[in-house]
Design an enzyme around this catalytic site. Sequence first.
Site, PDB file in Angstrom:
ATOM      1  N   PHE A   1       0.919  -1.196  -0.080  1.00  0.00           N
ATOM      2  CA  PHE A   1       0.126   0.115  -0.068  1.00  0.00           C
ATOM      3  C   PHE A   1       0.715   1.142  -0.182  1.00  0.00           C
ATOM      4  O   PHE A   1       0.335   2.424  -0.347  1.00  0.00           O
ATOM      5  CB  PHE A   1      -1.023   0.077   1.260  1.00  0.00           C
ATOM      6  CG  PHE A   1      -0.411   0.397   2.705  1.00  0.00           C
ATOM      7  CD1 PHE A   1      -0.692   1.852   3.166  1.00  0.00           C
ATOM      8  CD2 PHE A   1       0.168  -0.475   3.392  1.00  0.00           C
ATOM      9  CE1 PHE A   1      -0.025   2.060   4.198  1.00  0.00           C
ATOM     10  CE2 PHE A   1       0.467  -0.177   4.751  1.00  0.00           C
ATOM     11  CZ  PHE A   1       0.446   1.205   5.069  1.00  0.00           C
ATOM     12  N   LYS A   2       2.055   1.383   0.477  1.00  0.00           N
ATOM     13  CA  LYS A   2       2.873   2.296   0.573  1.00  0.00           C
ATOM     14  C   LYS A   2       3.230   2.783  -1.010  1.00  0.00           C
ATOM     15  O   LYS A   2       3.506   4.179  -1.147  1.00  0.00           O
ATOM     16  CB  LYS A   2       4.367   1.878   1.215  1.00  0.00           C
ATOM     17  CG  LYS A   2       4.385   1.125   2.511  1.00  0.00           C
ATOM     18  CD  LYS A   2       3.874   2.108   3.564  1.00  0.00           C
ATOM     19  CE  LYS A   2       3.429   1.524   4.899  1.00  0.00           C
ATOM     20  NZ  LYS A   2       4.433   1.275   5.563  1.00  0.00           N
TER      21      LYS A   2
END
Length: 494
Positions: free
Chosen positions: A110-111
């Site tokens: 998700f980063k």
Amino acid sequence: MNTFHSTRSVTDSLTAKQAIRKGIADDGGLFVTDALGQAKVDVASLAGKSYQQIAYEVLSLLLDDFDEQELRACIDGAYGKQWSDERITPLKQVGDDYILELFNGPTCAFKDVALQILPRFMACTSPTTGDGEKIMIVTATSGDTGKAALAGFADVPGTGITVFYPQGKVSRVQELQMTTQQGANVHVSAVEGNFDDAQSQVKRIFGDTQFAEQLKSDEHVVLSSANSINVGRLVPQVVYYFAAYAQLLESQAINVGDEVEFIVPTGNFGNILAGYYAKRMGLPVRDLVVASDKNNVLFDFLVSGTYNKQRPFFETISPSMDILVSSNLERMLYYLAENDPNLVADVMNDLNEWGAYQVPEQLLARIRHVFNTGWADEDQVREMIGQCWNDHHYVIDPHTACGYYVMQQMPRDTQVPRVLLATASPYKFPRVVNESLGLDATGTDFECMDELSRATGTTIPAMLRNLETADVRFRDVVPVDGMQRFVAESAAEL
């Protein structure tokens, strides 16, 4: 125009660009704006909009000193062909609930949502004085931020990046993702310690004014952060909450104004804080549910009002959540303490001196009105990976499984859709996933990937499978007190 100041004082008055370039305030606080929530997103207009269009609407309110051309260029560059799904963060129905996939970017975590755009933001902040000043990004990672930041900043002109990760405390795939990173301006080192040790030392490095002056005079380098302590890392994450709502509207699962519940696996509190920002900006959010692993310091805090980092540290199968000091909690405290920097400064001082702090009853009540919580131990995480596959033929990673467990424990209101944020590809943790599904987990991580793919019919992301033959470039290991010297040496090479 939105101005930004520290969570611990109101002496600063920076633009968004200045706050992003600086990363962290001089007093150790995080940058916030008191204008948050004054301008609202028009939720009724979301259905049918692309991720890029929603990103422009949200980010133009939060970063209002970027002009339209700059912001659109940043968005177009960040959310393009490097994503395996054109929706960027697709929403999948899994049983009666929904999973928001945040892992379709170039590093499968998700980063990527924030770290594909942060380097582009940084490029817009460069001073026009022509003095040749360069930025060195310094970041500690519990597993996913490191690779996503390296991928975002590799070979970006005028920047370098140094990433520290806790030795032996990230998955083998996560480690290889970092140590094989290409780019002339990247540096990676393991640290003898855990994530909190590395993160605390990075904050100390940022707070060392003598070191900063030395770097500036010797190397023309200023330091900044790619952790979610940087406001430019945090605000892009607000977008996917609105994108999830747009997809629910589009599928007619909800009507405009209906509330949604979000379940968020989190260690450093950035992922869920972005949901709070979305709520402040007009998103109809019923509850934000903090899902922790066995290092359940956030759970204890949200239940008792006491934050205590003086506790056993567990190495779990969800390593990116193995954190005892949740940096972004500080921003939440600031806003829910009704913008009181003195309270934040006091509790952060207590945390620093005594390893714990207690918030007033009134503040705890306000926090609990917004945030719910739960946690899962190792056995429960494994059980949930198996259960989700058996019930729905959907494979989740161990971090997402913490959230899945907490979601199953919650009483269901059939009128309110529940959205679980899926933070990483299961192929980043193939051994644990295979064990949980009763598959062969005796070979290498890459053999485990092949077995998982064969058994589930899912596709291995090529960038993960190719790590098996990639050359390892970085083998450094430093003690915690050697991190500053490593940064100085990296800066000298810029």
